[in-house]
Structures are given as structure tokens and as C-alpha cells.
Design a protein around this motif. Structure first.
Motif, PDB file in Angstrom:
ATOM      1  N   ALA A  22       0.831  -1.206   0.000  1.00  0.00           N
ATOM      2  CA  ALA A  22       0.000   0.000   0.000  1.00  0.00           C
ATOM      3  C   ALA A  22       0.865   1.256   0.000  1.00  0.00           C
ATOM      4  N   VAL A  23       1.910   1.266   0.806  1.00  0.00           N
ATOM      5  CA  VAL A  23       2.804   2.430   0.852  1.00  0.00           C
ATOM      6  C   VAL A  23       3.448   2.658  -0.509  1.00  0.00           C
ATOM      7  N   LEU A  26       0.940   3.882  -3.176  1.00  0.00           N
ATOM      8  CA  LEU A  26       0.583   5.293  -3.021  1.00  0.00           C
ATOM      9  C   LEU A  26       1.722   6.203  -3.482  1.00  0.00           C
ATOM     10  N   MET A  27       2.950   5.720  -3.397  1.00  0.00           N
ATOM     11  CA  MET A  27       4.061   6.485  -3.978  1.00  0.00           C
ATOM     12  C   MET A  27       3.940   6.526  -5.496  1.00  0.00           C
ATOM     13  N   ALA A  29       1.235   6.602  -7.097  1.00  0.00           N
ATOM     14  CA  ALA A  29       0.170   7.572  -7.388  1.00  0.00           C
ATOM     15  C   ALA A  29       0.677   9.005  -7.407  1.00  0.00           C
ATOM     16  N   ARG A  30       1.810   9.265  -6.771  1.00  0.00           N
ATOM     17  CA  ARG A  30       2.338  10.631  -6.759  1.00  0.00           C
ATOM     18  C   ARG A  30       2.866  11.069  -8.119  1.00  0.00           C
ATOM     19  N   LEU A  36      -0.113  14.232  -3.072  1.00  0.00           N
ATOM     20  CA  LEU A  36      -0.943  13.239  -2.389  1.00  0.00           C
ATOM     21  C   LEU A  36      -0.418  12.943  -0.988  1.00  0.00           C
ATOM     22  N   ASP A  37      -1.312  12.999  -0.008  1.00  0.00           N
ATOM     23  CA  ASP A  37      -0.999  12.611   1.370  1.00  0.00           C
ATOM     24  C   ASP A  37      -1.418  11.160   1.550  1.00  0.00           C
ATOM     25  N   ALA A  38      -0.438  10.289   1.705  1.00  0.00           N
ATOM     26  CA  ALA A  38      -0.736   8.855   1.805  1.00  0.00           C
ATOM     27  C   ALA A  38      -1.403   8.489   3.127  1.00  0.00           C
ATOM     28  N   TYR A  41      -5.176   7.523   3.406  1.00  0.00           N
ATOM     29  CA  TYR A  41      -5.500   6.288   2.682  1.00  0.00           C
ATOM     30  C   TYR A  41      -5.008   5.057   3.428  1.00  0.00           C
ATOM     31  N   LEU A  42      -3.842   5.156   4.037  1.00  0.00           N
ATOM     32  CA  LEU A  42      -3.370   4.057   4.871  1.00  0.00           C
ATOM     33  C   LEU A  42      -4.284   3.863   6.077  1.00  0.00           C
ATOM     34  N   ASN A 107      -5.021   5.433  -4.499  1.00  0.00           N
ATOM     35  CA  ASN A 107      -5.920   6.414  -3.884  1.00  0.00           C
ATOM     36  C   ASN A 107      -7.246   6.486  -4.627  1.00  0.00           C
TER      37      ASN A 107
END
Length: 300
Positions: A22-23, A26-27, A29-30, A36-38, A41-42, A107
Motif C-alpha cells: 500500500a505504501v 501510493l508512492m 500515485a504521486r 498526495l498525502d498517503a 488512505y493508509l 488512492n
């Protein structure tokens, strides 16, 4: 272009001994959402995982419900997880706008509750991990799948093969073999393993490869170049990504970078045995290199 800090952070997340999918996702997605603030979402995945754990822990299998050769306990737990994710939360495969890049960003998948097989499988794995259900990725050609492995010591018990894109449907080995034949032809997979375990770096690479293809189709070459940088981080030995990075730099008129990468690609692939298509590609790359040498020389 992708920021050096993001590239370093993604490399660390992707190649750590037990990467947090997940981490890392989400990176990725940047690339599209730089600010984006992960964290939120986490937090949402954690909350979904906690609720899923309550459902899984309370799951009880009615006699006779499980398929033949399936562990009734594992089946009950997977069914509880499916009911929550797909029945209550309404996660669903996006068959209408399958090629929408948002389907590749975690996200967006969480916000819209829709995605493609690989990203829905990623959500499933992360929720299952938090709920105490062992689920792993399966690198099935053309359509990413999941597996809940049968517990050791249980004789004549099969793994559960799960299709997250189709609401957690369970697939038999015969059904998987038929899918493979439809995807790759009658002889596909005859002498090779059918359901190959996907490592976490391989899962991230599959997300990135799909995203790169979409960006190239859209002529979004700066974003495609960023994706290629992340692919190189996941697998520095992937010489095809070196080639693609050079070609993308060429499109973006960064001729010195293009020349560097394409020359490095030709050098790295020169010792491999090439088929007819590869030889034709090499000839084309050499033509690019000749042109680039003239261009770079004229700029000096």
C-alpha cells in the motif's frame, strides 16, 4: 520529472525485505498526484482491515458449503472477506472504463471503489493481511489473480484461487487453464507452472507496466518516463526499461540522455541471442543512435 526523494523512497519501499504494498502503491500515485498525502488512505485501509478481521474471526462454515478439496475454514474466511469487500463496500472491477489510468492509482481505487485486476488484488491483499488471512499474488498472464494457500498438513486440500476483479470469484485449475488458452493460445502453459507466485516487487512492476502502457498510448511522455524510472528502481537489471527510457527521452528532445540510454541498452543486450524481431529492433535503435550522435555533436 520525478523527484529524487520520491525515487529513493520508492526504491526503499519496493526492495525492503517485506515491502508494504500500500505504501509503495501510493508512492506510484504521486506521479499523477504529486501532493498526495498517503496517511489518510493508509488509515482507511487499516480501518477496513479491522472491520474485515471482525467478520473473518466470526466466520463459520456451514457443512457442505465449501467446494470439494477446499479447507472449510479457509473457505469461510475468504467468503467473509469477499462479502465485506464486494458485498458491503461495493468494490468492483471497472469493465466499463478499463483503460482509465485512475484504475492504476491506489488512492483512486479506494475513493472510487473500482479498479483493474492488479489494483483490486492489491487492496484485497492488504485488507486480508490486516484481517489475518494469508493471501498472495498470482502472476497469471493477462489477469492478475490471488491465492489463499491451503494450510500445511491438510491432505488432499487445494489452494483457493481468487479473482478480485470479479467479486472474489473462486476459480478451479481447469478454469484457469481455459483462461490461459483464451489469452495466449492452445499451447500456452503446457509445460510451465500455471499459477506462479508473484513477489511484491513483481506486483509493483506489473502495476507500473500497465500504467506506462497507458501513458504512452496517451502520449503523456513525461509521466511515462517517471514510471520507467520507478520500474528501473524495482528491477535495475531490466534492460528493456533502459531502452524505453532512452526512447522516451528522445520523444522529449533530451537527446544526450536518449543517446546515453540507447547506447547502454545496445551494449547490455549485445551479448544475448536475438530472434528476427529483436534484430530488427536493434537495427532501428542503432539508427536512432546514429541520428542522436549527430544531433548531440552539433550542440557541442
Amino acid at each position: 520529472m520525478i523527484k529524487e526523494q520520491l525515487l529513493r523512497s520508492f526504491t526503499h519501499a519496493a526492495l525492503s525485505p517485506d515491502p508494504d504494498l500500500a505504501v509503495a502503491a501510493l508512492m506510484i500515485a504521486r506521479i499523477e498526484y504529486p501532493r498526495l498525502d498517503a496517511g489518510p488512505y493508509l488509515d482507511r485501509i487499516d480501518a477496513i482491515g479491522r472491520e474485515a478481521k471482525l467478520r473473518v474471526d466470526a466466520a463459520r462454515e456451514a457443512p457442505g458449503d465449501a467446494p470439494p478439496r477446499a479447507d472449510p475454514d479457509d473457505y469461510a474466511r475468504v467468503m467473509a472477506l469477499n462479502a465485506y469487500l464486494f458485498g458491503e463496500l461495493h468494490f468492483v472491477g471497472n469493465s466499463v472504463t478499463y483503460e482509465d489510468p485512475r484504475n492504476s492509482f491506489l488512492n483512486e481505487v479506494i475513493d472510487r471503489r473500482t479498479g483493474i485486476p492488479i489494483t483490486l488484488a492489491l487492496v484485497y491483499m492488504e485488507v486480508a493481511r490486516r484481517a489475518g488471512v494469508r493471501v498472495e499474488g498470482v502472476n497469471f498472464p493477462g489477469h492478475f489473480l490471488l491465492r489463499c494457500p491451503a494450510r500445511r498438513g491438510l491432505v488432499q486440500t487445494d489452494d483457493l484461487i481468487i479473482d478480485a476483479f470479479h467479486g472474489g470469484a473462486l476459480l478451479s485449475e481447469d478454469a484457469c487453464r481455459e483462461r490461459l488458452r483464451r489469452h495466449a493460445g492452445e499451447e500456452a502453459g503446457v509445460d510451465s507452472p500455471l499459477l506462479v507466485h508473484a513477489t511484491k516487487p513483481q506486483i509493483l512492476a506489473r502495476v507500473l507496466l500497465n500504467l506506462k502502457r497507458l501513458y504512452v498510448q496517451m502520449h503523456s511522455f513525461p509521466q511515462a518516463l517517471d514510471v520507467t524510472e520507478l520500474l528501473r528502481a524495482v528491477d535495475p537489471s531490466a534492460i528493456n526499461e533502459l531502452r524505453d527510457r532512452g526512447l522516451l527521452a528522445y520523444h522529449l528532445k533530451d537527446f544526450s540522455s536518449a543517446l546515453r540510454d540507447l547506447q547502454a541498452y545496445l551494449h547490455a543486450s549485445g551479448s544475448t541471442r536475438l530472434d528476427e524481431d529483436d534484430r530488427a529492433e536493434h537495427a532501428q535503435i542503432w539508427e536512432h543512435v546514429k541520428t542522436l550522435r549527430r544531433r548531440v555533436a552539433s550542440l557541442n
